[in-house]
Design a protein around this motif. Sequence first.
Motif, PDB file in Angstrom:
ATOM      1  N   ALA A  43       0.793  -1.037  -0.051  1.00 26.42           N
ATOM      2  CA  ALA A  43       0.152  -0.075   0.038  1.00 26.42           C
ATOM      3  C   ALA A  43       0.708   1.157  -0.185  1.00 26.42           C
ATOM      4  O   ALA A  43       1.924   1.260   0.393  1.00 26.42           O
ATOM      5  N   ALA A  44       0.367   2.382  -0.371  1.00 27.01           N
ATOM      6  CA  ALA A  44       0.933   3.475  -0.317  1.00 27.01           C
ATOM      7  C   ALA A  44       0.702   4.269   0.997  1.00 27.01           C
ATOM      8  O   ALA A  44      -0.268   4.318   1.507  1.00 27.01           O
ATOM      9  N   ALA A  45       1.674   4.870   1.578  1.00 32.77           N
ATOM     10  CA  ALA A  45       1.650   5.619   2.831  1.00 32.77           C
ATOM     11  C   ALA A  45       0.727   6.521   2.795  1.00 32.77           C
ATOM     12  O   ALA A  45       0.576   7.279   1.692  1.00 32.77           O
ATOM     13  N   GLY A  46       0.105   6.846   3.905  1.00 30.95           N
ATOM     14  CA  GLY A  46      -0.969   7.568   4.027  1.00 30.95           C
ATOM     15  C   GLY A  46      -2.247   7.095   4.634  1.00 30.95           C
ATOM     16  O   GLY A  46      -1.996   6.101   5.306  1.00 30.95           O
ATOM     17  N   SER A  47      -3.440   7.489   3.912  1.00 31.17           N
ATOM     18  CA  SER A  47      -4.577   6.925   4.317  1.00 31.17           C
ATOM     19  C   SER A  47      -4.690   5.357   3.515  1.00 31.17           C
ATOM     20  O   SER A  47      -4.717   5.737   2.335  1.00 31.17           O
ATOM     21  N   VAL A  48      -4.560   4.469   4.131  1.00 30.92           N
ATOM     22  CA  VAL A  48      -4.794   3.160   3.544  1.00 30.92           C
ATOM     23  C   VAL A  48      -6.143   2.566   3.745  1.00 30.92           C
ATOM     24  O   VAL A  48      -6.543   2.523   4.737  1.00 30.92           O
ATOM     25  N   GLU A  49      -6.672   2.300   2.460  1.00 27.57           N
ATOM     26  CA  GLU A  49      -8.006   1.780   2.428  1.00 27.57           C
ATOM     27  C   GLU A  49      -7.929   0.162   2.354  1.00 27.57           C
ATOM     28  O   GLU A  49      -7.308  -0.250   1.336  1.00 27.57           O
ATOM     29  N   ILE A  50      -8.493  -0.520   2.991  1.00 31.58           N
ATOM     30  CA  ILE A  50      -8.633  -1.880   3.164  1.00 31.58           C
ATOM     31  C   ILE A  50     -10.203  -2.624   2.958  1.00 31.58           C
ATOM     32  O   ILE A  50     -10.995  -2.185   3.320  1.00 31.58           O
ATOM     33  N   GLU A  51      -9.929  -3.328   1.852  1.00 31.21           N
ATOM     34  CA  GLU A  51     -11.303  -4.090   1.417  1.00 31.21           C
ATOM     35  C   GLU A  51     -11.177  -5.607   1.878  1.00 31.21           C
ATOM     36  O   GLU A  51     -10.268  -6.238   1.201  1.00 31.21           O
ATOM     37  N   TYR A  52     -11.962  -6.013   2.675  1.00 25.27           N
ATOM     38  CA  TYR A  52     -11.700  -7.328   3.280  1.00 25.27           C
ATOM     39  C   TYR A  52     -12.942  -8.152   2.776  1.00 25.27           C
ATOM     40  O   TYR A  52     -14.111  -7.774   2.940  1.00 25.27           O
ATOM     41  N   VAL A  53     -12.537  -9.040   1.783  1.00 29.45           N
ATOM     42  CA  VAL A  53     -13.416  -9.849   1.119  1.00 29.45           C
ATOM     43  C   VAL A  53     -13.699 -11.325   1.625  1.00 29.45           C
ATOM     44  O   VAL A  53     -12.443 -11.750   1.710  1.00 29.45           O
ATOM     45  N   LEU A  54     -14.902 -11.730   2.069  1.00 27.07           N
ATOM     46  CA  LEU A  54     -15.047 -13.010   2.321  1.00 27.07           C
ATOM     47  C   LEU A  54     -15.641 -13.949   1.333  1.00 27.07           C
ATOM     48  O   LEU A  54     -16.434 -13.754   0.728  1.00 27.07           O
ATOM     49  N   ASP A  55     -14.425 -14.874   0.661  1.00 29.25           N
ATOM     50  CA  ASP A  55     -15.101 -15.780  -0.223  1.00 29.25           C
ATOM     51  C   ASP A  55     -15.435 -17.107   0.592  1.00 29.25           C
ATOM     52  O   ASP A  55     -14.687 -18.067   0.459  1.00 29.25           O
ATOM     53  N   GLY A  56     -16.429 -17.131   1.082  1.00 30.77           N
ATOM     54  CA  GLY A  56     -16.760 -18.200   1.924  1.00 30.77           C
ATOM     55  C   GLY A  56     -17.661 -17.601   3.101  1.00 30.77           C
ATOM     56  O   GLY A  56     -18.528 -16.755   2.758  1.00 30.77           O
ATOM     57  N   PHE A  57     -18.054 -18.499   4.087  1.00 27.35           N
ATOM     58  CA  PHE A  57     -18.844 -18.318   5.179  1.00 27.35           C
ATOM     59  C   PHE A  57     -18.516 -18.144   6.549  1.00 27.35           C
ATOM     60  O   PHE A  57     -19.208 -17.543   7.407  1.00 27.35           O
ATOM     61  N   GLN A  58     -17.395 -18.848   6.805  1.00 28.43           N
ATOM     62  CA  GLN A  58     -16.741 -18.629   7.993  1.00 28.43           C
ATOM     63  C   GLN A  58     -16.636 -17.266   8.687  1.00 28.43           C
ATOM     64  O   GLN A  58     -16.153 -16.308   7.632  1.00 28.43           O
ATOM     65  N   ALA A  59     -16.804 -16.883   9.847  1.00 28.83           N
ATOM     66  CA  ALA A  59     -16.518 -15.577  10.291  1.00 28.83           C
ATOM     67  C   ALA A  59     -15.337 -15.532  10.616  1.00 28.83           C
ATOM     68  O   ALA A  59     -14.446 -16.090  10.798  1.00 28.83           O
ATOM     69  N   HIS A  60     -14.740 -14.113  10.205  1.00 29.22           N
ATOM     70  CA  HIS A  60     -13.334 -13.643  10.389  1.00 29.22           C
ATOM     71  C   HIS A  60     -13.155 -12.359  10.414  1.00 29.22           C
ATOM     72  O   HIS A  60     -14.212 -11.749  10.394  1.00 29.22           O
ATOM     73  N   ASN A  61     -11.971 -11.860  11.174  1.00 32.41           N
ATOM     74  CA  ASN A  61     -11.912 -10.251  11.067  1.00 32.41           C
ATOM     75  C   ASN A  61     -10.363 -10.089  10.841  1.00 32.41           C
ATOM     76  O   ASN A  61      -9.719 -11.050  10.262  1.00 32.41           O
ATOM     77  N   SER A  81     -16.028  -6.037   3.847  1.00 27.96           N
ATOM     78  CA  SER A  81     -16.013  -5.122   4.860  1.00 27.96           C
ATOM     79  C   SER A  81     -14.707  -4.185   4.517  1.00 27.96           C
ATOM     80  O   SER A  81     -13.746  -4.464   4.007  1.00 27.96           O
ATOM     81  N   THR A  82     -15.006  -2.812   4.562  1.00 22.59           N
ATOM     82  CA  THR A  82     -14.136  -1.839   4.387  1.00 22.59           C
ATOM     83  C   THR A  82     -13.711  -1.083   5.468  1.00 22.59           C
ATOM     84  O   THR A  82     -14.546  -0.690   6.147  1.00 22.59           O
ATOM     85  N   GLY A  83     -12.480  -0.493   5.429  1.00 21.41           N
ATOM     86  CA  GLY A  83     -12.337   0.517   6.448  1.00 21.41           C
ATOM     87  C   GLY A  83     -10.951   1.016   6.032  1.00 21.41           C
ATOM     88  O   GLY A  83     -10.069   0.712   5.206  1.00 21.41           O
ATOM     89  N   SER A  84     -10.525   2.536   6.709  1.00 21.25           N
ATOM     90  CA  SER A  84      -9.306   2.973   6.558  1.00 21.25           C
ATOM     91  C   SER A  84      -8.441   3.400   7.680  1.00 21.25           C
ATOM     92  O   SER A  84      -9.109   3.327   8.689  1.00 21.25           O
ATOM     93  N   ILE A  85      -7.287   3.370   7.424  1.00 21.61           N
ATOM     94  CA  ILE A  85      -6.272   3.755   8.528  1.00 21.61           C
ATOM     95  C   ILE A  85      -4.958   4.336   8.155  1.00 21.61           C
ATOM     96  O   ILE A  85      -4.700   4.287   7.014  1.00 21.61           O
ATOM     97  N   SER A  86      -4.687   5.325   8.608  1.00 18.72           N
ATOM     98  CA  SER A  86      -3.388   6.158   8.362  1.00 18.72           C
ATOM     99  C   SER A  86      -2.215   5.629   8.789  1.00 18.72           C
ATOM    100  O   SER A  86      -1.910   5.067  10.067  1.00 18.72           O
ATOM    101  N   LEU A  87      -1.598   5.052   7.670  1.00 13.82           N
ATOM    102  CA  LEU A  87      -0.078   4.141   7.962  1.00 13.82           C
ATOM    103  C   LEU A  87       0.963   5.118   7.595  1.00 13.82           C
ATOM    104  O   LEU A  87       1.050   5.414   6.185  1.00 13.82           O
ATOM    105  N   GLU A  88       2.158   5.031   8.136  1.00 10.48           N
ATOM    106  CA  GLU A  88       3.479   5.396   7.702  1.00 10.48           C
ATOM    107  C   GLU A  88       4.041   4.261   7.043  1.00 10.48           C
ATOM    108  O   GLU A  88       3.543   3.181   7.002  1.00 10.48           O
ATOM    109  N   SER A  89       5.279   4.643   6.211  1.00 12.16           N
ATOM    110  CA  SER A  89       5.839   3.528   5.618  1.00 12.16           C
ATOM    111  C   SER A  89       6.556   2.539   6.598  1.00 12.16           C
ATOM    112  O   SER A  89       6.846   3.089   7.661  1.00 12.16           O
TER     113      SER A  89
END
Length: 113
Positions: A43-61, A81-89
Amino acid sequence: MTLVLSSCGGETSTQPSTDEQIDGVVRVVADDTQNFDKDRYTAAAGSVEIEYVLDGFQAHNLLIEGFEGEMVLEVENGETSTGSISLESGRYVLYCDIAGHREAGMEAQLLVE
Ligand SMILES: [Cu+2]
């Protein structure tokens, strides 16, 4: 005889625009085998957006080691589920904290540069 390899660097570096880069999204896919689709994400430093895709049924985080208080993505039954977080390199570790999942393989590197 001398071979001259001339590479005319035709790479035009794209200037970072002021617009948010939509394609800077980190896509992490989990499935019922308790694995992520890759061992390493970037990812590029700064605001990192993460898209978490479940290809299945089991609960994960999905959490980032050391930043558990800032972002937790949870999925089950084929959700995304998507979220964003600010990360430095640097190097970060993504994991699922449901009992046994990290040990089973739900751990990956996130390289931010
Ligand atoms: Cu999990």
